[in-house]
Write an enzyme that holds these catalytic residues in place. Structure first.
Site, short mmCIF file in Angstrom:
data_model
loop_
_atom_site.label_atom_id
_atom_site.label_comp_id
_atom_site.label_asym_id
_atom_site.label_seq_id
_atom_site.Cartn_x
_atom_site.Cartn_y
_atom_site.Cartn_z
N ASP A 128 -5.37 2.61 -3.94
CA ASP A 128 -6.79 2.72 -3.26
C ASP A 128 -7.06 3.85 -2.48
OD1 ASP A 128 -5.06 2.05 -1.24
OD2 ASP A 128 -6.40 0.08 -0.80
N ARG A 129 -6.19 4.61 -1.77
CA ARG A 129 -6.20 5.70 -1.16
C ARG A 129 -6.52 7.06 -2.12
NH1 ARG A 129 -3.20 5.60 4.62
NH2 ARG A 129 -3.91 3.62 5.20
N LYS A 188 -11.46 0.06 -1.57
CA LYS A 188 -11.47 1.25 -1.69
C LYS A 188 -10.70 1.79 -2.95
CE LYS A 188 -7.67 1.89 1.75
NZ LYS A 188 -7.71 1.44 3.06
N ASP A 201 -0.69 1.58 -4.25
CA ASP A 201 -1.37 0.63 -4.89
C ASP A 201 -2.94 1.17 -5.50
OD1 ASP A 201 -2.40 0.85 -2.36
OD2 ASP A 201 -3.11 -1.15 -2.34
N SER A 210 0.90 -1.31 0.12
CA SER A 210 0.03 0.12 -0.12
C SER A 210 0.76 1.30 0.00
CB SER A 210 -0.94 0.02 1.15
OG SER A 210 -1.84 0.90 0.93
N HIS A 211 0.78 2.04 1.08
CA HIS A 211 1.37 3.47 1.11
C HIS A 211 2.71 3.43 1.75
CE1 HIS A 211 -1.26 2.46 4.35
NE2 HIS A 211 -0.22 3.02 5.17
N ASP A 227 -2.42 6.60 -3.48
CA ASP A 227 -1.16 5.92 -2.71
C ASP A 227 -0.76 4.88 -3.78
OD1 ASP A 227 -3.38 4.05 -2.62
OD2 ASP A 227 -2.75 3.13 -0.79
#
Ligand code: G1P
Ligand code: ZN
Length: 550
Positions: free
Chosen positions: A288-289, A383, A286, A117-118, A284
């Protein structure tokens, strides 16, 4: 083609969390580490979940360091374990929401997403692997528990001997008896976005001189944003900044907030208003944010969810109405007011996207959001950063107001939930636990008490019974609620990698439009003081200030 059964011994630290297994790259590079976890996933799929042999898997990642190597290993193991087909994103790329989209669209058995992710990437950074099921969402706890149990006992893994699969050209190739289909990572996702949003009206807005800037932070959304914003919607070339995914994200921290997306923030808060874009956004590692900015204006994720819900009728994919809205407990109650006005249910769930999946699968909610820069809907089961950006663009194109005007008018109609999160990172675990115990210890005496300008209405340790499967989640955060609806929430992060992270969520209700333009930290000063006092923060942590304020 030779199928090998390789003898191995279990690792004891392969417990997948809510976002899969996340570790330093070096841990994943250790002999058999990745292989063991992947075999535990495959054994769970075929043995525990009894997937039919020949099932199809989706595979892709956010392009971070070790992505390509991991994909080659997973493909060779998938071929040895009896999958019929793997759909893999070209270059090994698939954003998390795009992977969810592809799993659902082609009715695949599930998917493997490679991402942390982030978290920063690169040889010194983090890597991660996550299994999603056929609904396109993260595997539920009973599956991750089975994966973990399997990882503790496995004695061998299966892998074919084969030359590397060509990941850069689209098309099918065979790997033993399995078919590897390299797919365009963007096409299916872009098509889904076109089916939800009014691209014509957004194209007209952009054609009218409206300017936008999207910061892909050298992470996975670059190719998606270029295709959708620049190519399909006609935004000027260069609208997408940091658009080339890099294995180390250009040494950046791909988390879209006011601290880490500093280049975008500098552009959107530029001294010269005439040259500042009308709209700014970032996503982010990947994809999703999301973070949404207007000219010199920050939209909190909690407000973003509320604005999206209140304006959903303007967006084709949502014009027929919302089934309901869900927000995580620490997210502000701004969306609740919109749900009330729309006459739809609003669910308050524990932190983490997985709690939304059951509600969406059961058709109970359409929109979901978290204060941690996560917004999404039932179009996928993750998300979705770019989805939120397109939702905002669709609203802006229909209403022809600035971002700030849209939010101010929203506050005028519904009242403002002034909101902030204060994080105390890398605390010794016992100090963080002590803070929580201190707050909990005050619970019995607090209800009815006056603290500063506020009167306590209730305090509790948040727990949740899933309305679909009846499962109970306890210990999800300490809430202190006040008579006017203001709140303080104390919670320990479940994703921190260094020591314990204490999060304090502050929310004050401001109904008076004359006071809506105030600075959030100033407006929250009274609650911040109450939180300090309740938790004895300075004494217990030895810190004068939080590490991060969002
Ligand atoms: C954080 C966020 C949470 C989000 C999760 C995964 O978890 O707060 O909303 O779902 O990352 O992206 P936490 O560290 O607070 O447990
Ligand atoms: Zn992410």
């Amino acid at each position: 083609m030779k199928r090998n059964v390789v003898t191995t011994t279990p690792f004891d630290d392969q417990k997948p969390g809510t976002s899969g297994l996340r570790k330093k790259v070096a841990v994943f590079q250790a002999a058999n580490y990745l292989e063991n976890f992947v075999q535990a996933v495959f054994d769970t799929i075929f043995d525990t979940a009894a997937a039919p042999p020949g099932s199809t898997l989706v595979l892709g990642g956010d392009g971070r360091y070790f992505n390509r190597e991991a994909i080659q290993v997973i493909l060779r193991m998938a071929a040895a374990n009896g999958f019929g087909k793997v759909l893999v994103g070209q270059g090994g790329i698939l954003s998390t929401p795009a992977a969810s989209c592809v799993i659902r669209k082609y009715g695949c058995y599930g998917g493997i997403i490679l991402s942390a992710s982030h978290n920063p990437g690169g040889p010194e950074g983090d890597f991660g692997i996550k299994y999603n099921t056929g609904n396109g969402g993260p595997a539920p706890e009973k599956i991750t528990a089975a994966i973990y149990a399997r990882s503790r006992v496995l004695a061998s893994y299966r892998i074919v001997e084969a030359p590397a699969v060509a990941l850069d050209s689209i098309g099918s190739q065979s790997l033993g008896e399995m078919c590897v289909e390299v797919i365009d990572p963007v096409a299916d996702y872009a098509e889904l976005m076109e089916s939800l949003f009014d691209f014509d009206v957004i194209r007209n807005l952009i054609g009218s001189g409206f300017r936008l800037c999207f910061d892909a932070m050298h992470a996975v959304t670059g190719p998606y944003a270029r295709e959708i914003l620049e190519r399909r919607l006609g935004a000027a070339p260069g609208t997408v900044i940091n658009g080339v995914p890099l294995p180390d994200f250009g040494q950046g921290h791909p988390d879209p907030n006011l601290t880490y997306a500093h280049q975008l923030v500098a552009i959107m808060y530029g001294a010269d208003a005439a040259s500042t874009p009308d709209f700014g956004a970032a996503s982010d590692g990947d994809g999703d944010r999301n973070m949404i900015l207007g000219r010199g204006f920050f939209v909190t994720p909690s407000d973003s969810l509320a604005v999206i819900a209140a304006n959903a009728a303007l967006v084709p994919g949502y014009a027929s109405g919302l089934a309901g809205i869900a927000r995580s407990m620490p997210t502000s109650a701004a969306a609740d007011r919109v749900a009330e006005k729309l006459g739809v249910p609003c669910y308050e769930t524990p932190t983490g996207w997985k709690f939304f999946g059951n509600l969406m699968d059961a058709g109970k909610v359409t929109l979901c959001g978290e204060e941690s820069f996560g917004t999404g809907s039932s179009h996928v089961r993750e998300k979705d950063g770019l989805w939120a950006v397109l939702f905002w663009l669709n609203i802006l194109a229909k209403r022809r107001l600035s971002v700030e005007q849209i939010v101010s008018r929203h506050w005028a109609e519904f009242g403002r939930n002034i909101y902030s999160r204060h994080d105390y990172e890398a605390l010794p675990a016992d100090v963080a636990a002590g803070v929580m115990a201190q707050v909990r210890g005050r619970f019995a005496e607090l209800p009815g008490c006056r603290l500063g300008d506020y009167r306590v209405k209730f305090c509790d340790d948040f727990s949740y019974v899933d309305p679909i499967d009846g499962s109970l989640s306890t210990g999800q955060g300490l809430r202190v609620g006040f008579e006017d609806g203001s709140r303080i929430v104390f919670r320990i992060s479940g994703t921190g990698t260094e020591g314990a992270t204490l999060r304090i969520y502050l929310e004050a209700i401001e109904p008076d439009p004359a006071r809506h333009q105030v600075d959030a930290q100033q407006a929250l000063a009274g609650l911040i003081e109450i939180a300090q006092d309740l938790a004895q923060l300075k004494q217990r942590t030895g810190r004068e200030q939080p590490t991060v304020i969002t």
